[in-house]
Each structure stands twice: as C-alpha cells, then as structure tokens.
Design an enzyme around this catalytic site. Structure first.
Site, PDB file in Angstrom:
ATOM      1  N   ASP A 139       1.155  -1.148  -0.056  1.00 19.51           N
ATOM      2  CA  ASP A 139       0.089   0.110   0.131  1.00 19.51           C
ATOM      3  C   ASP A 139       0.804   1.115   0.083  1.00 19.51           C
ATOM      4  O   ASP A 139       2.029   1.099   0.562  1.00 19.51           O
ATOM      5  CB  ASP A 139      -0.880   0.025   1.215  1.00 19.51           C
ATOM      6  N   THR A 140       0.514   2.136  -0.806  1.00 18.61           N
ATOM      7  CA  THR A 140       1.239   3.572  -0.971  1.00 18.61           C
ATOM      8  C   THR A 140       0.519   4.490  -0.303  1.00 18.61           C
ATOM      9  O   THR A 140      -0.752   4.701  -0.585  1.00 18.61           O
ATOM     10  CB  THR A 140       1.508   3.598  -2.515  1.00 18.61           C
TER      11      THR A 140
END
Length: 193
Positions: free
Chosen positions: A73-74
C-alpha cells in the site's frame, strides 16, 4: 512450491513484479477501509494497510489454498497530511497545487504472509520534490486523466516524472511496489524468486 498470490488488482504492481521475473499465480485484491485511524502517522498507515491486505487475502486462501501472499500500500503525504487517491481532475489539481515547488513523502508498506501464516513486512520511505508547476502544467496534467485513481494525484512513471527535481529512495516504491524489499521478504519467507 506454494503459489504466489498478489493481494492487489493494480496492473502497475503486476508489471513491476514482471520486471524482475516474478509472475503471480493468483491475483486477489483485498477490499478494506483504507481510512487513517485517529493520530495514525502516514508511515504507520502504509504499514497497517499492507499488513491488513496480506492477512485478509491469506485468510481467504487458507488450508489447501495457502500460498505466499504479497501485499502493498502506498501513502503520499505532505507533512502529516495524507493525499488520498484522486477521484477526479479536481482532486488532481488540488494535490499538484499543494506539492508544487515542495517536497513530499511516499510511504510504501509491503507485507508477505507465508503459507505457514507468518507475516513479515517493511515500510519504504521515498522523498520527492516537485518543480514549481505553472497553472497550465497543472491543468494539462489533470486533463490527461493520468493522475485519477493514484495516491497523491500523480503517477511518477508517466508525465509527472517531468515534474520531479529530486528523488531520494525507491522509484519502484513510488510506482507501487518496492522491488528490492518485496523480493527480500518473499525470499525470507521461503519463496524462490
């Protein structure tokens, strides 16, 4: 060997893995609430979301379906302000106006659940500075549609790469998956890359 399950529907993550010769056997995106918790830092948010996605997908692929689950996840932020995925061109404009001529950080959490159920994870921090953007650069980029659906309203692998004056960290983490760290976690969990 147990299958590799990519806990993401992102074509960018699949493409990044393919660059290093890794092709997931199964694509199974996790559907989670990605809202930050009260007082949660962007770094901890990225880590928690990657871990939660990996655990959720591992839970649906247990027993004889167990494999190596890879999730990421960014989170893009300016200070402690998290810039969500842009829903439309207006969101892209707001993000770019905020980042114009300033530095921002990208935290990419990556997590692996082994077939045994053991979870390992890391967070990669990348610092980026954008040039001072002109109003026409901002509206032109927003009109391209390239930033819609992306955290922070831009994709560094496209036109927005021309806005970057300074990058410290991992380019692939900004795109969506830090390849070095992902490979290390997979190998550490027993997956042969």
């Amino acid at each position: 060997m147990a299958p590799l399950i990519l806990a993401s529907a992102s074509p960018r993550r699949r493409d990044l893995l393919a660059q290093i010769g890794i092709v997931p056997d199964i694509i199974a995106a996790a559907d989670l609430d990605e809202s930050p918790r009260k007082d949660e830092t962007p770094r901890l948010l990225a880590l928690r979301l990657a871990q939660d996605k990996a655990r959720a997908v591992a839970a649906t692929h247990a027993g004889s379906l167990a494999g190596f689950v890879l999730a990421a996840d960014t989170v893009v932020c300016v200070g402690r302000r998290v810039l969500d995925k842009a829903h439309d061109a207006a969101d892209v404009v707001r993000c770019l106006e905020l980042m114009s001529g300033r530095g921002h950080r990208i935290y990419t959490g990556v997590a692996v659940v082994a077939p045994s159920g053991k979870l390992t994870s890391r967070v990669v921090e990348t610092r980026i500075t954008f040039k001072v953007l002109t109003p026409s650069e901002i509206t032109g980029y927003a009109a391209s549609g390239e930033g819609v659906g992306k955290a922070g309203g831009y994709g560094i692998q496209g036109r927005a790469g021309g806005f970057v004056t300074h990058l410290v960290g991992s380019f692939t983490a900004v795109v969506g998956l830090p390849l070095y760290e992902a490979r290390c976690l997979l190998e550490g969990a027993g997956y042969t890359c």
